[in-house]
Design an enzyme around this catalytic site. Sequence first.
Site, mmCIF file in Angstrom:
data_model
loop_
_atom_site.group_PDB
_atom_site.id
_atom_site.type_symbol
_atom_site.label_atom_id
_atom_site.label_comp_id
_atom_site.label_asym_id
_atom_site.label_seq_id
_atom_site.Cartn_x
_atom_site.Cartn_y
_atom_site.Cartn_z
ATOM 1 C CE LYS A 277 129.379 12.943 67.066
ATOM 2 N NZ LYS A 277 127.935 12.969 66.744
ATOM 3 C CG ASN B 225 127.735 5.004 62.188
ATOM 4 O OD1 ASN B 225 127.106 5.089 63.225
ATOM 5 N ND2 ASN B 225 127.862 3.823 61.596
ATOM 6 C CB THR B 226 125.590 6.570 57.411
ATOM 7 O OG1 THR B 226 124.968 6.982 58.626
ATOM 8 C CG2 THR B 226 124.536 5.971 56.496
ATOM 9 C CB ALA C 103 127.104 14.618 60.060
ATOM 10 N N GLY C 104 127.551 13.636 57.021
ATOM 11 C CA GLY C 104 127.323 14.028 55.640
ATOM 12 C C GLY C 104 128.315 13.515 54.624
#
Length: 260
Positions: free
Chosen positions: A96, A206-207, A184-185
């Site tokens: 990645k 993830n987050t 992401a986001g």
Amino acid sequence: MVKFYDREFGSRLLIGSALYPSPAIMQDSIRESGAEIVTVSLRRETAGGKAGDQFWSLIRELGVTVLPNTAGCRGVRDAVTTAKLARELFATSWIKLEVIADNDTLQPDVVGLVEAAQILIKDGFEVFPYCTEDLSVALRLVDAGCRVIMPWAAPIGSARGITNRDALKLLRDRLPDITLVVDAGLGAPSHAAEAMELGYDAVLLNTAIAKAEDPVAMARGFKLAIEAGRTGFEAGLMGARDFASPSTPVIGTPFWHAVS
């Protein structure tokens, strides 16, 4: 099934391994998500030493495919070197690819990204590039040999969801044969469902899971949302309209309700 290069997977959720409250919660969250691919940062974790051995032992117990990343790399040389180290450590040609331009926004350095992708693909890597939603960048990555493109929905960790829906839809329309992953986001299961409704092949998270009050439950929520969004896309979503359209026919209604 979703295809990444020459391999097929049942889950359309890719999951990260960072930021969880504990190793046990990380394991439980990954299991609950149903993800078959887990991303790991070579810069954050080490494959040697006691701490590194414990981390890799936990990952191996899950029986998942590891997708190493070049998170934190600020230049082409740094990213290429990190990718080569990852290939040696994990015996995989998958990477990645992240080349970051700015520490505040974590926005990809798209010029460096394309250059690094070209170098790595010539060296036998199968690259998963983290990029913006810019079509011209995606086309250059495809020309370089990338068969997977991973545009962001919003800056990493922002939890804002899809901020440029039209651009992401354009990518899907123009790259029908490329595996597209929103990366992401995203902050809520509804964001993931929206990405899948646009026809994206998968989502990387993830987050949003790791920082939830209950990461394990959130992993399950995202899993279900991704399944629902994909089912909706495959079923064929009705188009939006500017005006109302009655769902009940006027035939058979009382005459005093009929419009003359």
